[in-house]
Design an enzyme around this catalytic site. Sequence first.
Site, PDB file in Angstrom:
ATOM      1  N   GLY A 150       0.930  -1.030  -0.109  1.00 43.81           N
ATOM      2  CA  GLY A 150      -0.107   0.001   0.064  1.00 43.81           C
ATOM      3  C   GLY A 150       0.793   1.174  -0.062  1.00 43.81           C
ATOM      4  N   SER A 151       2.063   1.108  -0.550  1.00 41.78           N
ATOM      5  CA  SER A 151       2.811   2.515  -0.303  1.00 41.78           C
ATOM      6  C   SER A 151       2.184   3.485  -1.546  1.00 41.78           C
ATOM      7  CB  SER A 151       4.289   2.186  -0.880  1.00 41.78           C
ATOM      8  OG  SER A 151       4.541   2.121  -2.264  1.00 41.78           O
ATOM      9  N   ASN A 152       1.413   2.871  -2.608  1.00 40.22           N
ATOM     10  CA  ASN A 152       1.015   3.973  -3.653  1.00 40.22           C
ATOM     11  C   ASN A 152      -0.209   4.617  -2.966  1.00 40.22           C
ATOM     12  OD1 ASN A 152       2.255   4.229  -6.420  1.00 40.22           O
ATOM     13  ND2 ASN A 152       2.439   2.074  -6.230  1.00 40.22           N
ATOM     14  N   MET A 205      -3.638  -7.214  -7.272  1.00 40.83           N
ATOM     15  CA  MET A 205      -3.049  -8.382  -7.793  1.00 40.83           C
ATOM     16  C   MET A 205      -3.880  -9.347  -8.709  1.00 40.83           C
ATOM     17  SD  MET A 205       0.183  -7.400  -7.209  1.00 40.83           S
ATOM     18  CE  MET A 205       1.138  -8.613  -7.998  1.00 40.83           C
ATOM     19  N   ARG A 206      -5.099  -8.752  -8.952  1.00 40.55           N
ATOM     20  CA  ARG A 206      -5.969  -9.807  -9.543  1.00 40.55           C
ATOM     21  C   ARG A 206      -6.347  -8.884 -11.027  1.00 40.55           C
ATOM     22  NH1 ARG A 206      -7.967 -13.853  -6.659  1.00 40.55           N
ATOM     23  NH2 ARG A 206      -7.133 -13.787  -4.490  1.00 40.55           N
ATOM     24  N   ASN A 234      -5.003   2.151 -13.067  1.00 37.08           N
ATOM     25  CA  ASN A 234      -4.024   1.430 -12.494  1.00 37.08           C
ATOM     26  C   ASN A 234      -2.735   1.828 -12.623  1.00 37.08           C
ATOM     27  OD1 ASN A 234      -2.993  -1.295 -11.624  1.00 37.08           O
ATOM     28  ND2 ASN A 234      -2.164  -1.603 -13.687  1.00 37.08           N
ATOM     29  N   HIS A 289       1.421   0.887 -13.235  1.00 34.78           N
ATOM     30  CA  HIS A 289       2.207  -0.524 -13.592  1.00 34.78           C
ATOM     31  C   HIS A 289       3.725  -0.115 -13.691  1.00 34.78           C
ATOM     32  CE1 HIS A 289       2.870  -4.128 -15.442  1.00 34.78           C
ATOM     33  NE2 HIS A 289       3.809  -3.669 -16.272  1.00 34.78           N
TER      34      HIS A 289
HETATM   35  C1  GRF Z   1       3.685  -1.063  -7.442  1.00 38.84           C
HETATM   36  O1  GRF Z   1       5.167  -1.522  -7.840  1.00 38.84           O
HETATM   37  C2  GRF Z   1       2.695  -0.981  -8.521  1.00 38.84           C
HETATM   38  O2  GRF Z   1       3.069  -0.586  -9.575  1.00 38.84           O
HETATM   39  C3  GRF Z   1       2.376  -2.415  -8.872  1.00 38.84           C
HETATM   40  O3  GRF Z   1       2.348  -3.073  -7.706  1.00 38.84           O
HETATM   41  C4  GRF Z   1       3.251  -2.404  -6.832  1.00 38.84           C
HETATM   42  C5  GRF Z   1       2.411  -2.019  -5.475  1.00 38.84           C
HETATM   43  O4  GRF Z   1       3.033  -1.419  -4.600  1.00 38.84           O
HETATM   44  N1  GRF Z   1       1.302  -2.437  -9.503  1.00 38.84           N
HETATM   45  P1  GRF Z   1       2.451  -0.665  -3.171  1.00 38.84           P
HETATM   46  O5  GRF Z   1       1.474  -1.969  -2.673  1.00 38.84           O
HETATM   47  O6  GRF Z   1       1.520   0.199  -3.732  1.00 38.84           O
HETATM   48  O7  GRF Z   1       3.423  -0.315  -2.142  1.00 38.84           O
END
Ligand code: GRF
Length: 201
Positions: free
Chosen positions: A12-14, A90-91, A107, A109
Site C-alpha cells: 500500500g505504498s501507492n 494483484m488480480r 492502475n 504499472h
Molecule cells: C507497485 O510497484 C505497482 O506499480 C504495482 O504493484 C506495486 C504495488 O506497491 N502495480 P504498493 O502496494 O503500492 O506499495
Amino acid sequence: MLRLGVLASGRGSNLQSILDKIDSGALDAQVVLVLSDNPNAKALERAQSKGIKAIACSPKNFSARLDYENSLVEHMRKNDVEMVVLAGYMRIVKAPLLEAYPNKVINIHPALLPSFPGLDSQKQALDYGVKITGCTVHFIDAGVDTGPIILQKAVPVLDGDTEETLSARILKEEHKLFPQTLQLISQGKVKIQNRKVLFLK
Ligand code: GRF
C-alpha cells in the site's frame, strides 16, 4: 471532491502516497474506501489509521468468482465511489467492475507499457537488458495492462541494478505519477478519444 475507492493487495505504498498528497493539498480528492482481497494487506492498516473505511473482501469467502466481483461493485456503489484506483491490486479486474465504472478504473504499472506487462515487470526489464524503463498510469480495460495510457515516467536502468534497486527507483516515481494523474482527473482535464488520452487545458 472526487471520491476514490482503492483496491490494494499488499504493502500500500501507492495508497500512502495518494493519502499524503491529499493531506498536503496537492490532490483534490477523497479516499472513501479501501478494499483488499488480502486480509493481511498493510494497505488496510494504512487506511484504518487515517479513519478511512477499510474492508477485507477475500474471494475465498465467495462460492463463485462472479459473486466476489459483484460484491466489489456493491461496496464501491454503496460508498458513492466515483473512480476506482488499483494500487497494487494483484488480480485481473473482471466485467462487473468495468461495466459499473466504464473508463473509471485506473492502475499503476511498474514499466513503460506496452513493454513488460503482467507480473515481475522490473525483472522482465532487467532480463531483457533495456536501459530505460519506468512506470505507467493507465485506464483498465478487459486485457492485461492494455488500457489507454494516461501518463508515463521514464527511469534509467543502471549497471549493477538488482530487481530491488530498480524497483525502488521506479517506486519513487510511481509515488509522484499516480497522485499527479489523479489530480488531472479530478480537475476534469483527462479525456479519452479512441484509445488516446488527451489533456484539456
Ligand atoms: C507497485 O510497484 C505497482 O506499480 C504495482 O504493484 C506495486 C504495488 O506497491 N502495480 P504498493 O502496494 O503500492 O506499495
